[in-house]
Design an enzyme around this catalytic site. Structure first.
Site, PDB file in Angstrom:
ATOM      1  N   SER A   1       1.024  -1.105   0.448  1.00 25.20           N
ATOM      2  CA  SER A   1      -0.098  -0.071  -0.106  1.00 25.20           C
ATOM      3  C   SER A   1       1.424   0.867   0.101  1.00 25.20           C
ATOM      4  O   SER A   1       1.814   1.413  -0.436  1.00 25.20           O
ATOM      5  CB  SER A   1      -0.940   0.214   1.532  1.00 25.20           C
TER       6      SER A   1
ATOM      7  N   ASP B   1      -9.199  -5.621  -4.201  1.00 20.52           N
ATOM      8  CA  ASP B   1      -8.033  -5.296  -3.406  1.00 20.52           C
ATOM      9  C   ASP B   1      -8.588  -3.628  -3.649  1.00 20.52           C
ATOM     10  O   ASP B   1      -9.068  -3.446  -4.846  1.00 20.52           O
ATOM     11  CB  ASP B   1      -6.187  -4.956  -3.885  1.00 20.52           C
TER      12      ASP B   1
ATOM     13  N   HIS C   1      -7.396  -6.069   0.429  1.00 20.36           N
ATOM     14  CA  HIS C   1      -6.232  -5.024   0.393  1.00 20.36           C
ATOM     15  C   HIS C   1      -5.037  -5.643   1.048  1.00 20.36           C
ATOM     16  O   HIS C   1      -4.382  -5.888   1.413  1.00 20.36           O
ATOM     17  CB  HIS C   1      -6.574  -3.439   0.812  1.00 20.36           C
TER      18      HIS C   1
END
Length: 323
Positions: free
Chosen positions: A135, A274, A301
């Site tokens: 991320s 995601d 995610h």
């Protein structure tokens, strides 16, 4: 609406003497205590670093950079079984987790956070590493790697938005796909919307796309001894509302041009559901010189928690090929 570390938990270079962690109960193998712990000086303070495995094993270490901003390294604990074969290096970024927290917005830039990777590599004398950024951590890894001509064996960018534009594209796709008009309650709420319906829609979105499983027990244990709002001010400053648009200091960021400067084998890794959609990752793939793409089925995610075995298989196979 902002994806903060606390809402996520609720919804689903000298050695230092640090508080011991309790034994962990998890679906994955029990999380081992670190073999080494360090506090490494960085611009603005010190960061907490933990190592499992042997740095002298002959296998290239894997360093993992957690997401957020404002997250902590427990997010990457599913990688610790790799320590049987190679050193695994995790750390908490400044103003996050167990690292120092000066709370100075002057420190809150992509470049300064990326410089922590340099500081840790220097402190631990890491001449060659694999790097995984999850991320926000992927943004930092791309920034670090794009200026490196050597010393990086491979790169994994997991669920990493490389631009505010790419994030917006993912959000538009995901919100449009929500049933019964729930996406509109999030993307374009009106004064007439019932707060409970908007809250329920946001909860559904998070459970579908952020973390499709419950938070691991060790998350709260790891954060037990730090303030409950650790990382929240940083997250707000960076992302603002976050969904459907970043409105903080990341509102106009664009690191997509950096991808073409990365000469290392690079894996774009993500979950089927995601926050950074498979379509967004596919659009980034042509920018990479040595790029590949893996999408993990039935994962959001936090794919490392949703599908830990498949996640370790994808990561392990990729770095083994690059060794």
């Amino acid at each position: 609406m902002r994806i903060s570390r606390r809402s996520f938990l609720s919804a689903t270079a000298s050695a230092a003497v640090l508080p011991a962690l309790p034994a962990f109960a998890a679906d994955d193998p029990a999380v081992p205590r670190p073999d080494q712990e360090h506090r490494v000086p960085v611009q603005g303070g010190e960061v907490y670093v933990r190592i499992n495995g042997d740095l002298e094993s002959g296998k290239t270490p894997l360093m993992l950079v957690h997401g957020g901003p404002g997250g902590a390294c427990w997010q990457m604990f599913p990688a610790l079984p790799f320590a049987a074969d190679r050193a695994i290096i995790l750390y908490d970024q400044l103003d996050s987790g167990r690292s120092s927290a000066p709370g100075d917005p002057a420190n809150w830039t992509i470049e300064r956070f990326a410089s922590e990777i340099d500081a840790i590599r220097l402190a631990l004398d890491l001449h060659q590493i694999h790097l995984l950024g999850h991320s926000w951590g992927g943004i930092l890894v791309a920034n670090h790697v794009s200026g490196q001509l050597s010393g990086i064996s491979s790169v994994i960018l997991q669920g990493a938005p490389m631009s505010a534009r790419g994030w917006a594209s993912s959000m538009d796709e995901l919100l449009a796909g929500m049933p019964d008009g729930q996406g509109r309650l999030i993307s374009a709420p009106t004064p007439g919307d019932a707060p409970e319906k908007t809250g329920a829609a946001f909860g559904t979105f998070m459970e579908t796309h952020l973390n499709r499983t419950r938070s691991p027990a060790y998350a709260r244990a790891y954060m037990r001894d730090v303030p409950t709002d650790r990382g929240d001010a940083l997250a707000a400053a960076a992302m603002g509302d976050g969904i459907p648009r970043m409105t903080g200091f990341l509102r106009d960021f664009d690191q997509e041009p950096l991808l073409s400067r990365m000469t290392q084998p690079t894996l774009l890794l993500g979950g089927e559901y995601d926050l950074v959609t498979p379509a967004t990752n596919r659009a980034l793939l042509p920018r990479l010189q040595k790029g590949s793409l893996v999408t993990l089925a039935d994962a959001g995610h936090m794919a490392q928690f949703d599908q830990p075995d498949a996640w370790r298989q994808a990561v392990g196979d990729f770095i083994a090929r690059a060794d």
